[in-house]
Design a protein around this motif. Structure first.
Motif, short mmCIF file in Angstrom:
data_model
loop_
_atom_site.label_atom_id
_atom_site.label_comp_id
_atom_site.label_asym_id
_atom_site.label_seq_id
_atom_site.Cartn_x
_atom_site.Cartn_y
_atom_site.Cartn_z
N TYR A 52 0.84 -1.19 0.00
CA TYR A 52 0.00 0.00 0.00
C TYR A 52 0.88 1.25 0.00
N PRO A 53 0.40 2.35 -0.59
CA PRO A 53 1.24 3.55 -0.70
C PRO A 53 1.42 4.31 0.62
N THR A 54 0.57 4.04 1.61
CA THR A 54 0.72 4.71 2.91
C THR A 54 0.53 3.70 4.05
N ARG A 55 1.07 4.06 5.19
CA ARG A 55 0.90 3.22 6.38
C ARG A 55 -0.58 3.15 6.76
N GLN A 56 -1.26 4.28 6.70
CA GLN A 56 -2.68 4.33 7.08
C GLN A 56 -3.52 3.39 6.21
N GLN A 57 -3.28 3.39 4.91
CA GLN A 57 -4.04 2.51 4.03
C GLN A 57 -3.77 1.04 4.33
N ALA A 58 -2.51 0.71 4.61
CA ALA A 58 -2.16 -0.68 4.94
C ALA A 58 -2.84 -1.10 6.24
N GLU A 59 -2.81 -0.24 7.25
CA GLU A 59 -3.44 -0.57 8.52
C GLU A 59 -4.95 -0.73 8.38
N GLN A 60 -5.59 0.15 7.62
CA GLN A 60 -7.04 0.05 7.42
C GLN A 60 -7.40 -1.26 6.72
N LYS A 61 -6.63 -1.65 5.71
CA LYS A 61 -6.89 -2.91 5.00
C LYS A 61 -6.70 -4.11 5.93
N ALA A 62 -5.64 -4.10 6.74
CA ALA A 62 -5.40 -5.21 7.68
C ALA A 62 -6.56 -5.33 8.68
N LEU A 63 -7.05 -4.20 9.16
CA LEU A 63 -8.19 -4.23 10.10
C LEU A 63 -9.45 -4.76 9.43
N ARG A 64 -9.70 -4.35 8.19
CA ARG A 64 -10.87 -4.86 7.46
C ARG A 64 -10.75 -6.37 7.24
N GLU A 65 -9.55 -6.82 6.88
CA GLU A 65 -9.32 -8.25 6.65
C GLU A 65 -9.49 -9.06 7.93
N CYS A 66 -9.13 -8.48 9.05
CA CYS A 66 -9.25 -9.16 10.34
C CYS A 66 -10.72 -9.47 10.63
N GLY A 67 -11.58 -8.51 10.37
CA GLY A 67 -13.02 -8.75 10.41
C GLY A 67 -13.69 -8.86 11.76
N LYS A 68 -13.00 -8.59 12.83
CA LYS A 68 -13.59 -8.67 14.17
C LYS A 68 -13.62 -7.27 14.78
N SER A 69 -14.52 -7.05 15.72
CA SER A 69 -14.64 -5.72 16.33
C SER A 69 -13.46 -5.38 17.24
N ASP A 70 -12.75 -6.41 17.73
CA ASP A 70 -11.64 -6.14 18.64
C ASP A 70 -10.27 -6.22 17.97
N CYS A 71 -10.23 -6.16 16.65
CA CYS A 71 -8.95 -6.22 15.94
C CYS A 71 -8.08 -5.00 16.23
N GLN A 72 -6.80 -5.25 16.35
CA GLN A 72 -5.82 -4.18 16.54
C GLN A 72 -4.62 -4.44 15.65
N VAL A 73 -4.06 -3.37 15.11
CA VAL A 73 -2.83 -3.51 14.32
C VAL A 73 -1.70 -3.83 15.29
N GLN A 74 -1.02 -4.93 15.03
CA GLN A 74 0.10 -5.35 15.89
C GLN A 74 1.44 -4.85 15.35
N VAL A 75 1.57 -4.79 14.03
CA VAL A 75 2.85 -4.38 13.44
C VAL A 75 2.58 -3.76 12.07
N TRP A 76 3.36 -2.75 11.74
CA TRP A 76 3.36 -2.19 10.38
C TRP A 76 4.79 -2.18 9.90
N PHE A 77 4.98 -2.18 8.59
CA PHE A 77 6.32 -2.24 8.04
C PHE A 77 6.37 -1.51 6.71
N LYS A 78 7.55 -1.04 6.38
CA LYS A 78 7.77 -0.29 5.13
C LYS A 78 8.92 -0.93 4.38
N ASN A 79 8.65 -1.36 3.14
CA ASN A 79 9.67 -2.01 2.30
C ASN A 79 10.34 -3.15 3.04
#
Length: 126
Positions: A52-79
């Motif tokens: 994804y071109p931004t950290r925010q977009q990657a985190e939003q997609k990971a949360l949507r993919e998780c699919g639960k109300s209690d999902c939290q981003v555990q790690v983000w990474f760049k390149n």
């Protein structure tokens, strides 16, 4: 005098090729960053995103993919790569590195018990 006339175009062509090679290398080095993220849920869900071109977009997609109300981003990474490990007791560990093996090793270490297993991992294309 003919020798000098032959050398000048040759030097001009050589200089042009050198400049073009430098510009091409600069374009290759200026590739955009790629972001990824991994989200998990205490109730067992997980999701990841990469390239994804931004950290925010990657985190939003990971949360949507998780699919639960209690999902939290555990790690983000760049390149790079990211991984999340989980034990049967619910301990979590996460890490990021330049290779999937390193990211997974960091996640297992952070998880802290010998019963941890990799829950999920992902890498950007860099």
């Amino acid at each position: 005098m003919k020798k000098q006339l032959i050398k000048q175009p040759f030097l001009l062509i050589s200089a042009s090729v050198f400049i073009l090679e430098g510009l091409m290398a600069g374009v290759a080095l200026a590739q955009p960053d790629h972001y990824g993220a991994i989200a998990t849920s205490a109730s067992g869900g997980w999701g990841y995103a990469y390239d994804y071109p931004t950290r925010q977009q990657a985190e939003q997609k990971a949360l949507r993919e998780c699919g639960k109300s209690d999902c939290q981003v555990q790690v983000w990474f760049k390149n790079a790569c990211g991984a999340v490990a989980k034990s049967p007791e619910g301990n979590l560990g996460w890490g990021w590195a330049s290779t999937p093996e390193q990211a997974q090793a960091y996640a297992l270490t952070e998880c802290g018990t010998g019963t941890c297993k990799i829950e999920t991992w992902a890498c950007t294309t860099r």
